[in-house]
Design a protein around this motif. Structure first.
Motif, PDB file in Angstrom:
ATOM      1  N   UNK A   1      45.067  48.157  40.281  1.00  0.00           N
ATOM      2  CA  UNK A   1      43.730  47.630  40.561  1.00  0.00           C
ATOM      3  C   UNK A   1      43.612  46.170  40.140  1.00  0.00           C
ATOM      4  N   UNK A   2      43.954  45.889  38.888  1.00  0.00           N
ATOM      5  CA  UNK A   2      43.776  44.541  38.367  1.00  0.00           C
ATOM      6  C   UNK A   2      44.726  43.556  39.025  1.00  0.00           C
ATOM      7  N   UNK A   3      45.940  43.992  39.328  1.00  0.00           N
ATOM      8  CA  UNK A   3      46.905  43.088  39.964  1.00  0.00           C
ATOM      9  C   UNK A   3      46.487  42.740  41.380  1.00  0.00           C
TER      10      UNK A   3
ATOM     11  N   UNK B   1      47.179  36.447  35.907  1.00  0.00           N
ATOM     12  CA  UNK B   1      48.526  36.879  35.523  1.00  0.00           C
ATOM     13  C   UNK B   1      48.759  36.698  34.023  1.00  0.00           C
ATOM     14  N   UNK B   2      48.253  35.588  33.479  1.00  0.00           N
ATOM     15  CA  UNK B   2      48.423  35.343  32.047  1.00  0.00           C
ATOM     16  C   UNK B   2      47.770  36.453  31.226  1.00  0.00           C
ATOM     17  N   UNK B   3      46.582  36.880  31.631  1.00  0.00           N
ATOM     18  CA  UNK B   3      45.873  37.937  30.903  1.00  0.00           C
ATOM     19  C   UNK B   3      46.639  39.254  30.990  1.00  0.00           C
ATOM     20  N   UNK B   4      47.124  39.579  32.171  1.00  0.00           N
ATOM     21  CA  UNK B   4      47.820  40.852  32.348  1.00  0.00           C
ATOM     22  C   UNK B   4      49.145  40.870  31.593  1.00  0.00           C
ATOM     23  N   UNK B   5      49.884  39.783  31.660  1.00  0.00           N
ATOM     24  CA  UNK B   5      51.142  39.737  30.911  1.00  0.00           C
ATOM     25  C   UNK B   5      50.881  39.782  29.405  1.00  0.00           C
TER      26      UNK B   5
ATOM     27  N   UNK C   1      50.992  38.612  42.603  1.00  0.00           N
ATOM     28  CA  UNK C   1      51.223  37.200  42.950  1.00  0.00           C
ATOM     29  C   UNK C   1      51.898  37.058  44.303  1.00  0.00           C
ATOM     30  N   UNK C   2      52.521  38.139  44.779  1.00  0.00           N
ATOM     31  CA  UNK C   2      53.220  38.091  46.074  1.00  0.00           C
ATOM     32  C   UNK C   2      52.462  38.819  47.175  1.00  0.00           C
ATOM     33  N   UNK C   3      51.229  39.192  46.931  1.00  0.00           N
ATOM     34  CA  UNK C   3      50.455  39.940  47.928  1.00  0.00           C
ATOM     35  C   UNK C   3      49.837  38.967  48.934  1.00  0.00           C
ATOM     36  N   UNK C   4      50.689  38.308  49.665  1.00  0.00           N
ATOM     37  CA  UNK C   4      50.234  37.285  50.600  1.00  0.00           C
ATOM     38  C   UNK C   4      50.205  37.821  52.032  1.00  0.00           C
TER      39      UNK C   4
ATOM     40  N   UNK D   1      33.594  40.419  41.288  1.00  0.00           N
ATOM     41  CA  UNK D   1      33.421  39.029  41.742  1.00  0.00           C
ATOM     42  C   UNK D   1      34.104  38.068  40.762  1.00  0.00           C
ATOM     43  N   UNK D   2      33.909  38.326  39.486  1.00  0.00           N
ATOM     44  CA  UNK D   2      34.512  37.470  38.465  1.00  0.00           C
ATOM     45  C   UNK D   2      36.033  37.491  38.559  1.00  0.00           C
ATOM     46  N   UNK D   3      36.595  38.678  38.654  1.00  0.00           N
ATOM     47  CA  UNK D   3      38.058  38.837  38.635  1.00  0.00           C
ATOM     48  C   UNK D   3      38.678  38.384  39.954  1.00  0.00           C
ATOM     49  N   UNK D   4      38.044  38.727  41.068  1.00  0.00           N
ATOM     50  CA  UNK D   4      38.558  38.320  42.375  1.00  0.00           C
ATOM     51  C   UNK D   4      38.648  36.807  42.490  1.00  0.00           C
ATOM     52  N   UNK D   5      37.666  36.112  41.947  1.00  0.00           N
ATOM     53  CA  UNK D   5      37.607  34.661  42.104  1.00  0.00           C
ATOM     54  C   UNK D   5      38.334  33.899  40.993  1.00  0.00           C
ATOM     55  N   UNK D   6      38.891  34.588  40.029  1.00  0.00           N
ATOM     56  CA  UNK D   6      39.643  33.919  38.967  1.00  0.00           C
ATOM     57  C   UNK D   6      40.986  33.451  39.523  1.00  0.00           C
ATOM     58  N   UNK D   7      41.439  32.233  39.187  1.00  0.00           N
ATOM     59  CA  UNK D   7      42.740  31.758  39.659  1.00  0.00           C
ATOM     60  C   UNK D   7      43.851  32.749  39.315  1.00  0.00           C
TER      61      UNK D   7
END
Length: 494
Positions: free
Chosen positions: A180-182, A84-88, A135-138, A73-79
């Motif tokens: 998973x995280x992306x 992306x900043x965390x993963x990079x 970011x492109x999973x639209x 829930x936390x990760x799904x709802x994070x902007x």
């Protein structure tokens, strides 16, 4: 011929490597778990005990599941930009720490240090690539009449249970963690108990990059106990596994019983077809580099060689020469090209395949023996006159064994290549466009490499069919299994 260890094989580089303490990472906390069970971690080059890995109890697995449920829930709802900043940032930390992580990987898995460094470089790129794909999973808007909107959105499937093997201690876990995280999922990952430190170091990079602690959970344990507890849990919404065909079938059945999707990257037995129009020496050298990478412990490793009879002798001679020039030894030693097998079981399995072929009439042109001294070293081995019913022709060898068989007709070579229930990788060497077309359409494999034997890249999908599994990792297809598709029809008024 019989090969021995290089003279400096047990003289590792003078820079000291400290093997880290091993712990599980559950709900943002490093822990030894609630029980007392431990397994030794053995250096395959020296047979020395590096440390001990804790084994999860059911209470530890329940804690990891509960954390993943909250973390989703936390990760799904994070902007998205913050995610992306965390993963990079995690990818950047991986690059900064890659030299030391590579040395740790070599200590516990055995592969030559340059291979470990290359694996770490690829892992960081995999994370960056998947992050951008997230970011492109639209979705899309579908045209309708006035007053109605019809749209399709793609959402993260939910908490993931992932299981990874020992042969790529960084690459295999990162494929599943990055996807998973992306995609916006949380994950509980059971990495290999034989190579746990590399997985711990990966998780530390995410922790230090600011990933919320409940999103990524790392456990170790008795494989059957962990899978039988995680997979049926209603919290888990996807099962991702890399490993053997028998285990994959068992986990897929378990997931199917609970109507959960699964992604299975299973074993292979990759055929290589060498056509009469190529340089046999160049083809042999290229194949040898790929075959002996990671001591042959690669699911996509070229492992059945079908060579046109007109090139057979030249190809075999070149392969034997390449095998005998391989420097075998401790992967931390400068100049070593091939390290040990991962454990005694793997060593025995490889030797049994060679002995079975020998009993059935195969000729051992080089190798065919365990190398002397401590460590699980096996000589690069080339076999000819191998009958098709020899075990090495039907079972994935997962070791430095090269069976080479001549063929006269391409249709016959394709028949032999496709005769097994596996369909992961295949290789071919030819300069004729029409032959490439025949091979492309004819070879039953999810991955085909022509005129080279390169590895996977994050920009393109990897995976197999038939008994080699289903689902894809990498490329724009890599996030598909971690997303669900939702159709939304909205009318402005009744």
């Amino acid at each position: 011929m019989s090969q021995s260890l290089s003279p400096t094989a047990r003289e590792p580089e003078t820079v000291e490597s400290i093997y880290p303490e091993i712990a599980m990472y559950i709900d943002g906390r490093w822990t030894d778990g609630s029980g007392s069970r431990r397994e030794p971690i053995v250096n395959p080059a020296t047979e020395e005990i590096l440390g001990f890995v804790p084994l999860a109890e059911k209470s530890d697995l329940d804690a990891a599941l509960a954390a993943a449920e909250r973390g989703f829930v936390v990760w799904r709802d994070m902007p998205l930009d913050k995610r992306a900043h965390i993963l990079h940032r995690a990818a950047t930390l991986l690059r900064e720490r890659s030299a030391e992580i590579a040395r740790i990987m070599t200590m516990e898995q055995g592969k030559a240090l340059p291979e470990a460094r290359g694996e770490l470089a690829g892992v960081a790129t995999t994370l960056d690539w998947n992050c951008e794909e997230g970011l492109r999973a639209h979705g899309r808007i579908i045209p309708r009449g006035p007053g109605e909107t019809l749209s399709v959105v793609r959402e993260p499937v939910g908490p993931v249970a992932a299981f990874t093997p020992w042969n790529f201690p960084a690459g295999s876990p990162m494929r599943k963690i990055a996807a998973s995280l992306s995609a916006g999922c949380s994950i509980v990952i059971k990495a290999s108990e034989e190579t746990p430190a590399t997985a711990c170091e990966l998780v530390r990079c995410f922790e230090d990059a600011g990933l919320p602690g409940s999103v990524l959970n790392l456990v170790f344990g008795v494989p059957a106990e962990v899978s039988e507890h995680l997979i049926p849990s209603p919290i888990v919404r996807l099962v991702a596994f890399t490993g053997s065909v028998p285990v994959g079938k068992s986990l897929a059945a378990m997931a199917g019983a609970a109507m959960k999707p699964s992604m299975m990257e299973l074993g292979g037995h990759a055929p290589v077809i060498v056509c009469p129009d190529v340089d046999p020496v160049a083809a042999a050298r290229s194949s040898a580099r790929a075959k002996f990478a990671n001591a042959g412990q690669v699911c996509t490793s070229p492992s059945r060689f079908f060579v046109h009879e007109s090139l057979f002798e030249s190809f075999v001679d070149a392969f034997v020469l390449a095998a005998e020039q391989i420097t075998v030894g401790n992967g931390l030693t400068t100049g070593v090209q091939m390290g040990p097998l991962v454990n005694e079981r793997r060593l025995s399995s490889v030797h049994n395949l060679v002995e079975d072929a020998r009993r059935r009439g195969a000729k051992v042109l080089t190798g065919g023996n365990r190398l002397p001294g401590p460590g699980f070293f096996y000589a690069p081995t080339v076999l000819t006159e191998v009958p098709m019913d020899a075990a090495v022709m039907t079972e994935e060898p997962f070791g430095p064994i090269v069976p080479i068989v001549p063929y006269a007709d391409l249709d016959d070579a394709l028949r032999l290549a496709n005769s097994l229930p596996f369909g992961l990788a295949a290789y071919a060497f030819t300069h004729r466009a029409d032959t490439v077309d025949v091979l492309t359409r004819g070879l039953q494999a999810g991955i085909l490499s022509v005129n080279h034997a390169g590895g996977s890249v994050p920009q393109a999908p990897s995976g197999g069919f038939k008994e080699s599994g289903f689902g894809r990792e990498g490329g724009s297809e890599g996030l598909d299994g971690y997303l669900v598709t939702k159709r939304i029809s909205h009318r402005m008024a009744i």
